[in-house]
Design an enzyme around this catalytic site. Structure first.
Site, mmCIF file in Angstrom:
data_model
loop_
_atom_site.group_PDB
_atom_site.id
_atom_site.type_symbol
_atom_site.label_atom_id
_atom_site.label_comp_id
_atom_site.label_asym_id
_atom_site.label_seq_id
_atom_site.Cartn_x
_atom_site.Cartn_y
_atom_site.Cartn_z
ATOM 1 N N GLU A 173 -4.925 -8.298 -0.517
ATOM 2 C CA GLU A 173 -5.777 -8.185 0.676
ATOM 3 C C GLU A 173 -7.196 -7.856 0.276
ATOM 4 O OE1 GLU A 173 -4.495 -5.334 3.696
ATOM 5 O OE2 GLU A 173 -2.416 -5.999 3.468
ATOM 6 N N GLU A 179 0.820 -1.228 0.000
ATOM 7 C CA GLU A 179 0.000 0.000 0.000
ATOM 8 C C GLU A 179 0.840 1.258 0.000
ATOM 9 O OE1 GLU A 179 -3.277 0.195 2.733
ATOM 10 O OE2 GLU A 179 -4.282 -1.473 1.763
HETATM 11 C C1 GBH Z 1 -4.620 -2.339 4.942
HETATM 12 O O1 GBH Z 1 -4.721 -0.975 5.234
HETATM 13 C C2 GBH Z 1 -3.287 -2.768 5.493
HETATM 14 O O2 GBH Z 1 -2.416 -3.269 4.506
HETATM 15 C C3 GBH Z 1 -3.391 -3.715 6.638
HETATM 16 O O3 GBH Z 1 -2.192 -3.741 7.332
HETATM 17 C C4 GBH Z 1 -4.582 -3.316 7.475
HETATM 18 O O4 GBH Z 1 -4.633 -4.006 8.692
HETATM 19 C C5 GBH Z 1 -5.804 -3.584 6.648
HETATM 20 O O5 GBH Z 1 -5.747 -2.958 5.402
HETATM 21 C C6 GBH Z 1 -7.110 -3.181 7.313
HETATM 22 O O6 GBH Z 1 -7.148 -1.809 7.535
HETATM 23 O O7 GBH Z 1 -9.548 3.977 11.257
HETATM 24 O O8 GBH Z 1 -8.253 4.140 13.301
HETATM 25 O O9 GBH Z 1 -8.776 1.996 12.370
HETATM 26 C C7 GBH Z 1 -5.820 -0.289 4.736
HETATM 27 C C8 GBH Z 1 -5.748 1.143 5.236
HETATM 28 C C9 GBH Z 1 -4.832 1.774 7.338
HETATM 29 C C10 GBH Z 1 -7.172 1.854 6.978
HETATM 30 C C11 GBH Z 1 -5.026 1.798 8.834
HETATM 31 C C12 GBH Z 1 -7.405 1.899 8.458
HETATM 32 C C13 GBH Z 1 -6.444 2.298 10.635
HETATM 33 C C14 GBH Z 1 -6.979 3.573 11.216
HETATM 34 N N1 GBH Z 1 -5.966 1.171 6.676
HETATM 35 N N2 GBH Z 1 -6.261 2.438 9.170
HETATM 36 S S1 GBH Z 1 -8.494 3.386 12.079
#
Ligand code: GBH
Length: 477
Positions: free
Chosen positions: A383, A184
């Site tokens: 993913e 990503e």
């Molecule tokens: C992907 O990120 C990642 O590759 C993976 O590591 C992650 O666990 C998965 O998808 C699911 O999110 O709104 O406070 O929860 C996607 C982008 C980055 C979006 C982290 C959500 C967490 C902030 N994601 N983000 S929160």
């Protein structure tokens, strides 16, 4: 007596009740994904250096409930049990990430043999279990030592990444055939270096990742450039070290999904999808920055050379993309941009994360648009998946019916793309186990296997049973 009619075609096989089961191509990889910082724990074990997440997670107020990856699901010490759990649930392929600071505690210099040894043992364990290992070289845990020298703002980080990639090709490439370079790019570049603002229930929410900087547009564009350069230099370095490896990124596809399938809207969706990915997939897959991007960025454009572009555009064996949500629904428009975004309303259904609108057709449109825009040799969905609340029964079962519904819906859409000839070779569900959802902490559960974070007990959920049946029959069940 009525004769039973047996219906057989390339993508359908008969099911017990006489209905048909959509099936996937032979050797389709039913995979599952994780990332080092989210599961491993043991941040100081065996000579590991600090990563930017080790630093960031300890800054007060950054992580929900003060959660950190210090222990996570203790996978570093329990990896053998975890491989057994995955084998028992019919996993055919496992996408894991390698922690750069375990391999190079200082980012550069002497590699740490004990760090390499952990992944070597993990790979052997996977192969013994009949699970194909897919390695990701960078899932956001930059060595802190490199951050201290400028991190992704420094061009040297791209070269350091290529050196690390080459070492991994040498050490693991005899057993791991497929590698993803960076995970990503768009999200770690933007969320890590400026913060990304998204709408949640009509309100603006800023999402941040480590190192949590607030840079200018020109600086962020330069960070983008160093990230794609790291990808390109790594591909070149790995091919030089070990020809025959199969390589590609694990980027996030920012997709424009046509709200209604008309030729004009599909054209608009192509334009939108190219535009949304202009700093990342588009330059990696074409070897040039689009005129539209450079013109719009003007003085904020990144500094780059022709040699950079030819490295960035290195031929790939496949493209990996994470697909959870579209960037937007779109429709045709007469204006210069060539597309118009169609906002979703507050009643639009959501999965368990605030950002996760339920739009399963993105798993059809994403691969289809990638195919028409860039014609990659092969595609992996690196993913998809969702956060959901589990029902824990007195008998000890973990029932995640939302996730079963979600997986059936997205896999049906992916199946549609494949049956139209889009070369998708595998799909990795995020995630094998409940884990640390970055700043979202441990409360946001993405696993097919439940983790009791107090006892570290692993319990496969209903969705794991779904996965096992789907993988066994190579179809949507
Ligand atoms: C992907 O990120 C990642 O590759 C993976 O590591 C992650 O666990 C998965 O998808 C699911 O999110 O709104 O406070 O929860 C996607 C982008 C980055 C979006 C982290 C959500 C967490 C902030 N994601 N983000 S929160």
């Amino acid at each position: 007596m009525i004769n039973k009619i047996h219906f057989k075609s390339k993508n359908l096989t008969s099911n017990a009740g006489g209905s048909t089961l959509p099936t996937f191509p032979e050797r389709f990889f039913w995979g599952i994904a994780t990332a080092a910082y989210q599961i491993e724990g043991s941040p100081d074990a065996d000579g590991k250096g600090k990563s930017i997440w080790d630093t960031y997670a300890h800054i007060p107020g950054k992580m929900k409930n003060g959660d950190t990856g210090d222990v996570a699901i203790d996978h570093y010490r329990r990896y053998k049990d975890d491989v057994t759990v995955m084998r028992e649930m019919g996993v055919k392929a496992y996408r894991f990430s390698i922690s750069w600071p375990r391999i190079f505690p200082n980012g550069v210099g002497e590699p740490n043999p004990k760090g390499v040894d952990f992944y070597s043992r993990l790979v052997d364990e996977l192969l013994q279990a009949g699970i194909e290992p897919f390695g990701t070289l960078y899932h956001w845990d930059l060595p802190q030592a490199l951050q201290d020298k400028g991190g992704w703002q420094s061009r040297d980080t791209a070269q350091a990444f290529a050196d690390y990639a080459s070492l991994i090709a040498g050490q693991l490439g005899d057993r791991v055939k497929h590698f993803f370079t960076l995970n990503e790019l768009q999200n770690f570049v933007d969320m890590g270096h400026r913060g990304t603002v998204i709408k949640v229930q009509g309100k603006d929410v800023r999402i941040e990742l480590a190192p949590g900087l607030q840079l200018s547009t020109a600086q962020v564009n330069q960070v983008s450039h160093h990230a794609v350069l790291a990808h390109g230099l790594a591909v070149q370095a790995m091919r030089a070290t070990r020809p025959g490896l199969l390589l590609g990124p694990a980027d996030v596809l920012f997709t424009g999904v046509p709200i209604i399938d008309t030729p004009a809207n599909v054209r608009a969706a192509e334009i939108a999808t190219r535009t949304y990915n202009e700093r990342f997939l588009d330059v990696m897959l074409t070897g040039r920055y689009s005129d539209a991007y450079l013109q719009a960025a003007g003085p904020d454009s990144p500094k780059f050379t022709e040699a950079d572009l030819s490295a960035i555009g290195s031929p790939l064996d496949f493209v990996g993309v994470n697909i959870y949500i579209p960037k937007s629904y779109v429709e045709a428009s007469e204006d210069a941009k060539g597309f118009r975004e169609v906002p979703t309303s507050l009643t639009h259904p959501k999965m368990g994360s605030p950002w996760h609108s339920f739009i399963p057709e993105v798993l059809y449109w994403g691969p289809r648009l990638m195919n028409s825009l860039w014609k990659p040799k092969a595609i992996y969905i690196t993913e998809n998946g969702c956060a959901a609340n589990d029902v824990l029964t007195p008998e000890g079962r973990v029932l995640d019916t939302d996730r079963v519904m979600y997986l059936r819906a997205v896999m049906s859409n992916l199946h549609r793309a494949i049956s139209e000839g889009v070369p998708v070779k595998g799909n990795f569900i995020w995630s094998a186990f409940d884990n640390l959802e970055w700043t979202g902490g441990f409360g946001t559960r993405f696993g097919l296997v439940h983790i009791d974070f107090k006892t570290q007990k692993r319990t496969p959920k209903l969705s794991a049973a779904w996965f096992k049946e789907a993988s066994r029959r190579n179809g949507i069940v």
